[in-house]
Design an enzyme around this catalytic site. Structure first.
Site, PDB file in Angstrom:
ATOM      1  N   ASP A 216       0.850  -1.192   0.000  1.00  0.00           N
ATOM      2  CA  ASP A 216       0.000   0.000   0.000  1.00  0.00           C
ATOM      3  C   ASP A 216       0.888   1.244   0.000  1.00  0.00           C
ATOM      4  O   ASP A 216       1.888   1.305   0.715  1.00  0.00           O
ATOM      5  CB  ASP A 216      -0.930  -0.006   1.223  1.00  0.00           C
TER       6      ASP A 216
ATOM      7  N   ASN B 264     -12.892  -3.119   2.635  1.00  0.00           N
ATOM      8  CA  ASN B 264     -13.822  -2.001   2.707  1.00  0.00           C
ATOM      9  C   ASN B 264     -14.805  -2.152   1.546  1.00  0.00           C
ATOM     10  O   ASN B 264     -14.384  -2.316   0.396  1.00  0.00           O
ATOM     11  CB  ASN B 264     -13.063  -0.673   2.593  1.00  0.00           C
TER      12      ASN B 264
ATOM     13  N   GLN C 185     -14.306   2.439   1.294  1.00  0.00           N
ATOM     14  CA  GLN C 185     -13.656   2.053   0.037  1.00  0.00           C
ATOM     15  C   GLN C 185     -13.383   3.282  -0.819  1.00  0.00           C
ATOM     16  O   GLN C 185     -14.267   4.132  -0.996  1.00  0.00           O
ATOM     17  CB  GLN C 185     -14.559   1.072  -0.732  1.00  0.00           C
TER      18      GLN C 185
ATOM     19  N   VAL D  22     -10.931   2.826  -3.714  1.00  0.00           N
ATOM     20  CA  VAL D  22     -10.592   2.302  -5.039  1.00  0.00           C
ATOM     21  C   VAL D  22     -11.604   1.208  -5.375  1.00  0.00           C
ATOM     22  O   VAL D  22     -11.661   0.179  -4.695  1.00  0.00           O
ATOM     23  CB  VAL D  22      -9.150   1.756  -5.077  1.00  0.00           C
TER      24      VAL D  22
ATOM     25  N   HIS E  99     -10.366  -5.457  -3.462  1.00  0.00           N
ATOM     26  CA  HIS E  99      -9.048  -5.817  -2.939  1.00  0.00           C
ATOM     27  C   HIS E  99      -9.162  -6.130  -1.456  1.00  0.00           C
ATOM     28  O   HIS E  99     -10.035  -5.596  -0.761  1.00  0.00           O
ATOM     29  CB  HIS E  99      -8.036  -4.682  -3.161  1.00  0.00           C
TER      30      HIS E  99
ATOM     31  N   HIS F 274      -7.155  -5.950   2.108  1.00  0.00           N
ATOM     32  CA  HIS F 274      -6.018  -5.361   2.825  1.00  0.00           C
ATOM     33  C   HIS F 274      -5.420  -6.425   3.748  1.00  0.00           C
ATOM     34  O   HIS F 274      -6.154  -7.071   4.507  1.00  0.00           O
ATOM     35  CB  HIS F 274      -6.470  -4.195   3.714  1.00  0.00           C
TER      36      HIS F 274
HETATM   37  P1  5GP Z   1      -9.766   1.221  -0.050  1.00  0.00           P
HETATM   38  O1  5GP Z   1      -9.983   2.482   0.744  1.00  0.00           O
HETATM   39  O2  5GP Z   1     -10.364   1.330  -1.440  1.00  0.00           O
HETATM   40  O3  5GP Z   1     -10.208  -0.024   0.671  1.00  0.00           O
HETATM   41  O4  5GP Z   1      -8.211   1.042  -0.194  1.00  0.00           O
HETATM   42  C1  5GP Z   1      -7.476   1.624  -1.220  1.00  0.00           C
HETATM   43  C2  5GP Z   1      -6.024   1.593  -0.802  1.00  0.00           C
HETATM   44  O5  5GP Z   1      -5.239   1.835  -1.945  1.00  0.00           O
HETATM   45  C3  5GP Z   1      -5.661   2.645   0.244  1.00  0.00           C
HETATM   46  O6  5GP Z   1      -5.153   2.003   1.422  1.00  0.00           O
HETATM   47  C4  5GP Z   1      -4.607   3.499  -0.452  1.00  0.00           C
HETATM   48  O7  5GP Z   1      -3.559   3.914   0.389  1.00  0.00           O
HETATM   49  C5  5GP Z   1      -4.119   2.580  -1.553  1.00  0.00           C
HETATM   50  N1  5GP Z   1      -3.640   3.276  -2.751  1.00  0.00           N
HETATM   51  C6  5GP Z   1      -4.231   4.342  -3.354  1.00  0.00           C
HETATM   52  N2  5GP Z   1      -3.529   4.709  -4.439  1.00  0.00           N
HETATM   53  C7  5GP Z   1      -2.471   3.847  -4.519  1.00  0.00           C
HETATM   54  C8  5GP Z   1      -1.382   3.729  -5.450  1.00  0.00           C
HETATM   55  O8  5GP Z   1      -1.253   4.470  -6.414  1.00  0.00           O
HETATM   56  N3  5GP Z   1      -0.482   2.732  -5.211  1.00  0.00           N
HETATM   57  C9  5GP Z   1      -0.613   1.878  -4.142  1.00  0.00           C
HETATM   58  N4  5GP Z   1       0.334   0.933  -4.013  1.00  0.00           N
HETATM   59  N5  5GP Z   1      -1.624   1.961  -3.263  1.00  0.00           N
HETATM   60  C10 5GP Z   1      -2.543   2.944  -3.445  1.00  0.00           C
END
Ligand code: 5GP
Length: 116
Positions: free
Chosen positions: A34, A86, A93, A95, A99, A101
């Site tokens: 992350d 999420n 969430q 993205v 996925h 975590h």
């Molecule tokens: P969500 O909130 O959708 O469950 O988690 C998305 C995760 O993607 C977040 O923990 C955020 O830090 C991570 N993330 C967002 N943009 C990028 C990126 O460009 N590269 C990587 N490796 N992680 C990212």
């Protein structure tokens, strides 16, 4: 002219259009570090087959493979860990490409409460 949706951030990482620290990859999954870790070890296990959110996956085998892969990746880095998904904006969430975590690596003396 195509009506294909714009690739997700994670599709662009899978395609190597955006750099990421890749810790695992097979035919169906990729795992990356992350970019903004919320724990000493914070990985994202991502199916290459795109779904927006976890509850779009309805096939038991597909759901099972996702969790088995997350556990396999977690075990490559950690003995104890937390798996989080999420689901939807209200679930945190950001993205919209499903996925899991993988979080861990906390000092055992440190309190690790739910929600951290
Ligand atoms: P969500 O909130 O959708 O469950 O988690 C998305 C995760 O993607 C977040 O923990 C955020 O830090 C991570 N993330 C967002 N943009 C990028 C990126 O460009 N590269 C990587 N490796 N992680 C990212």
């Amino acid at each position: 002219m195509t009506n294909a949706p714009a690739p997700t951030l994670f599709e662009r990482i899978i395609a190597r259009e955006i750099p990421a620290q890749i810790v695992y990859e097979d035919e169906n999954y990729i795992a990356i570090k992350d970019i903004a870790p919320k724990a000493p070890v914070h990985l994202l296990v991502i199916p290459k087959k795109v779904s927006s959110r976890l509850d779009e996956i309805t096939a038991e085998a597909e759901m099972g493979r996702l969790w088995l892969t997350a556990i396999k990746v977690a075990a490559q880095h950690l003995s104890d860990y937390r798996l989080i998904v999420n689901v939807g904006k209200g679930g945190g969430q950001e993205v919209f490409h499903t996925h899991v975590h993988v979080l861990g690596g906390w000092d055992s003396a440190q309190a690790v409460g739910f929600g951290q």
